[in-house]
Design an enzyme around this catalytic site. Structure first.
Site, PDB file in Angstrom:
ATOM      1  N   ASP A   1      10.832  14.333 -31.668  1.00  0.00           N
ATOM      2  CA  ASP A   1       9.955  13.552 -30.794  1.00  0.00           C
ATOM      3  C   ASP A   1       8.663  14.279 -30.518  1.00  0.00           C
ATOM      4  O   ASP A   1       8.632  15.496 -30.417  1.00  0.00           O
ATOM      5  CB  ASP A   1      10.597  13.350 -29.415  1.00  0.00           C
ATOM      6  CG  ASP A   1      11.578  12.209 -29.402  1.00  0.00           C
ATOM      7  OD1 ASP A   1      11.640  11.498 -30.404  1.00  0.00           O
ATOM      8  OD2 ASP A   1      12.257  12.056 -28.388  1.00  0.00           O
ATOM      9  N   GLU A  13       0.812  -1.220   0.000  1.00  0.00           N
ATOM     10  CA  GLU A  13       0.000   0.000   0.000  1.00  0.00           C
ATOM     11  C   GLU A  13       0.841   1.264   0.000  1.00  0.00           C
ATOM     12  O   GLU A  13       0.379   2.336  -0.380  1.00  0.00           O
ATOM     13  CB  GLU A  13      -0.959   0.017   1.193  1.00  0.00           C
ATOM     14  CG  GLU A  13      -2.222  -0.802   0.963  1.00  0.00           C
ATOM     15  CD  GLU A  13      -2.915  -0.448  -0.345  1.00  0.00           C
ATOM     16  OE1 GLU A  13      -2.934  -1.315  -1.241  1.00  0.00           O
ATOM     17  OE2 GLU A  13      -3.412   0.666  -0.501  1.00  0.00           O
TER      18      GLU A  13
END
Ligand code: 9D3
Length: 250
Positions: free
Chosen positions: A169, A116
């Protein structure tokens, strides 16, 4: 540049470090990645690195003490240089500006959580930066750490064959990339013939550049209008770009 990765699953990293355009950079130590298996810093016979959360609830929490021993071992080996980065769904979402920043830095200590989460006292005491891969749930920080390593390593000098590859890119100019085509010139399918857009075969470089720019603008406007607003705010859109965008039926 050096990255030290604290993780319960060091084996997840090995195959990524041995493939693709980034392999040489890792193999040569241009980007030196060292793995620190957290389990080696557990104390008791059960090699426990997690325990139940105070206050109750589902899942387990990673313990402060094994993490502090692992971090001390990393600092003893690399010195105190570089930030401690924790990958967490509550972190800042990584983007290309972060990749560029990290690419010109000295590296970092990457902390991959599982379960968690990590005891907040460790995070408050030692973590400089929390980063997320995006708004979806994973089972740990290893894939986000690999994403950071990959995004930073491909920006190192000599890693991409063509030095212009990353100027073009997606995101380097803040827009999504245009579509790409290669052989054959006409693809014959059951549903008919699929030719490559004629302009790409024309040899007319200015027209090709304009076509690619317009495809980028169109795709970005439809799919990521937030990126159009950001590009406009940066002054990255020309008068011709604005005329083209105004001509699109939204
Ligand atoms: C009950 C709330 N938990 C489940 C929704 C919170 C939670 C804790 C730990 C959710 C995921 C994780 C494990 N994820 C990561 O460690 C993680 C992550 C992610 O899940 N998504 C995007 N980026 C990241 S960076 C690290």
């Amino acid at each position: 540049m050096r990255f030290d990765v604290i993780t319960l699953f060091p084996d997840l990293f090995e195959p990524f470090l041995k493939q693709g355009v980034t392999r040489r950079a890792y193999a040569s130590g241009q980007v030196d990645v060292r793995l620190w298996p957290l389990r080696e810093h557990a104390e008791d016979n059960y090699r426990r690195v997690d325990d139940r959360p105070y206050g109750g609830g589902p899942g387990m929490v990673m313990l402060v003490e094994p993490l502090e021993r692992a971090l001390a071992a990393v600092w003893a080996d690399r010195g105190l240089a570089g930030p401690v980065i924790h990958f967490s769904p509550t972190g800042r979402v990584m983007d290309q500006a972060l990749m560029r920043e990290m690419a010109s830095g000295e590296g970092a200590i990457l902390l991959c959580g599982r379960y968690e989460g990590i005891d907040q006292r460790f995070l408050d005491r030692h973590v400089d930066l929390e980063l997320s891969l995006g708004d979806f749930v994973l089972s740990g920080g290893e894939l986000p750490a690999l994403a950071l390593l990959d995004g930073v390593t491909r920006l190192q000098p000599g890693v991409l064959h063509d030095a212009r590859s990353h100027e073009q890119d997606s995101f380097e100019d803040g827009l999504l990339d245009c579509p790409h085509y290669s052989r054959p010139e006409v693809l014959h399918t059951e549903a008919g013939d699929l030719p490559v857009p004629a302009v790409l075969l024309s040899g007319h470089h200015a027209q090709i550049e304009r076509w690619r720019r317009e495809r980028s603008l169109e795709l970005t406007a439809r799919r990521r209008p937030d990126l159009i607003l950001a590009a406009r705010a940066r002054g990255a859109l020309s008068a011709a770009d604005e005329r083209f965008l105004a001509s699109l039926v939204v």
